[in-house]
Write an enzyme that holds these catalytic residues in place. Structure first.
Site, short mmCIF file in Angstrom:
data_model
loop_
_atom_site.label_atom_id
_atom_site.label_comp_id
_atom_site.label_asym_id
_atom_site.label_seq_id
_atom_site.Cartn_x
_atom_site.Cartn_y
_atom_site.Cartn_z
N HIS A 129 -10.34 -5.20 -3.33
CA HIS A 129 -9.00 -5.49 -2.82
C HIS A 129 -9.08 -5.80 -1.34
CE1 HIS A 129 -9.82 -1.19 -2.50
NE2 HIS A 129 -9.11 -1.19 -1.38
N HIS A 131 -6.98 -5.65 2.20
CA HIS A 131 -5.84 -5.10 2.92
C HIS A 131 -5.31 -6.20 3.85
CE1 HIS A 131 -6.75 -0.68 2.23
NE2 HIS A 131 -7.93 -1.20 1.98
N GLN A 136 -13.78 3.16 1.54
CA GLN A 136 -13.32 2.66 0.24
C GLN A 136 -13.06 3.82 -0.69
OE1 GLN A 136 -15.90 -0.20 -1.73
NE2 GLN A 136 -14.31 -0.73 -3.23
N ASN A 173 -12.81 -2.88 2.71
CA ASN A 173 -13.70 -1.73 2.85
C ASN A 173 -14.75 -1.81 1.75
OD1 ASN A 173 -12.27 -0.62 5.04
ND2 ASN A 173 -10.82 0.36 3.66
N ASP A 194 0.85 -1.19 0.00
CA ASP A 194 0.00 0.00 0.00
C ASP A 194 0.89 1.24 0.00
OD1 ASP A 194 -3.21 0.54 1.03
OD2 ASP A 194 -1.78 2.20 1.15
N VAL A 243 -10.90 3.06 -3.71
CA VAL A 243 -10.63 2.44 -5.01
C VAL A 243 -11.68 1.35 -5.21
CG1 VAL A 243 -8.96 1.16 -6.40
CG2 VAL A 243 -8.15 2.90 -4.79
P1 DGP Z 1 -9.52 1.56 0.15
O1 DGP Z 1 -9.52 2.84 0.94
O2 DGP Z 1 -10.00 0.36 0.95
O3 DGP Z 1 -10.23 1.69 -1.17
O4 DGP Z 1 -8.01 1.24 -0.13
C1 DGP Z 1 -7.30 1.79 -1.20
C2 DGP Z 1 -5.85 1.74 -0.85
O5 DGP Z 1 -5.11 1.87 -2.03
C3 DGP Z 1 -5.38 2.84 0.10
O6 DGP Z 1 -4.96 2.26 1.33
C4 DGP Z 1 -4.23 3.49 -0.61
C5 DGP Z 1 -3.91 2.54 -1.73
N1 DGP Z 1 -3.49 3.18 -2.96
C6 DGP Z 1 -4.15 4.16 -3.64
N2 DGP Z 1 -3.46 4.50 -4.75
C7 DGP Z 1 -2.35 3.70 -4.77
C8 DGP Z 1 -1.26 3.58 -5.67
O7 DGP Z 1 -1.15 4.25 -6.69
N3 DGP Z 1 -0.31 2.67 -5.36
C9 DGP Z 1 -0.39 1.88 -4.24
N4 DGP Z 1 0.60 1.01 -4.02
N5 DGP Z 1 -1.41 1.97 -3.37
C10 DGP Z 1 -2.38 2.87 -3.64
#
Ligand code: DGP
Length: 118
Positions: free
Chosen positions: A103, A105, A97, A90, A34, A99
């Site tokens: 996914h 975590h 959430q 999430n 992350d 994205v």
């Molecule tokens: P959520 O909030 O559950 O949708 O989690 C999305 C996660 O994705 C958040 O913890 C940050 C991560 N994230 C967002 N953009 C990027 C990215 O470009 N690269 C990586 N490695 N993680 C990302």
């Protein structure tokens, strides 16, 4: 193609259009660190198929792929956190959430008893 008009940030990682610290990849699943870690180990485990926005959709449409996601999370936790970990999905913006490409975590390596991810 995902349900939204443009590919998710995770699809861009899968397609190597943006960089990520990828720790695992199979034909159907990818995992990477992350970008904004909430624990010493914070991995995201993502199905490559972008059709499922959240875990409920994935569970209804493809329980086998959800089981593969969970098995991958466990395998990575064995490798990176000594096998003890927190698994979070999430679902919905008000639940955090951001994205909308499902996914998991995987959090571990020094969690406190009362921390719930944030
Ligand atoms: P959520 O909030 O559950 O949708 O989690 C999305 C996660 O994705 C958040 O913890 C940050 C991560 N994230 C967002 N953009 C990027 C990215 O470009 N690269 C990586 N490695 N993680 C990302």
């Amino acid at each position: 193609m995902s349900k939204s008009d443009s590919p998710s940030i995770f699809s861009m990682i899968i397609d190597r259009k943006i960089p990520a610290d990828i720790v695992f990849e199979s034909d159907s699943v990818i995992a990477f660190r992350d970008i904004n870690p909430k624990a010493p180990v914070h991995l995201l485990v993502v199905p490559k198929n972008p059709d499922f926005q959240n875990v409920s959709e994935l569970a209804a449409a493809s329980p086998e792929l959800l089981a593969e996601l969970v098995a991958t999370a466990k395998k990575l936790a064995d490798e990176y956190t000594g096998g003890e970990y927190r698994l979070i999905f999430n679902e919905g913006a008000s639940a955090g959430q951001t994205v909308f490409h499902v996914h998991a975590h995987v959090l571990g390596g020094g969690l406190t008893e009362d921390s719930l991810g944030d």
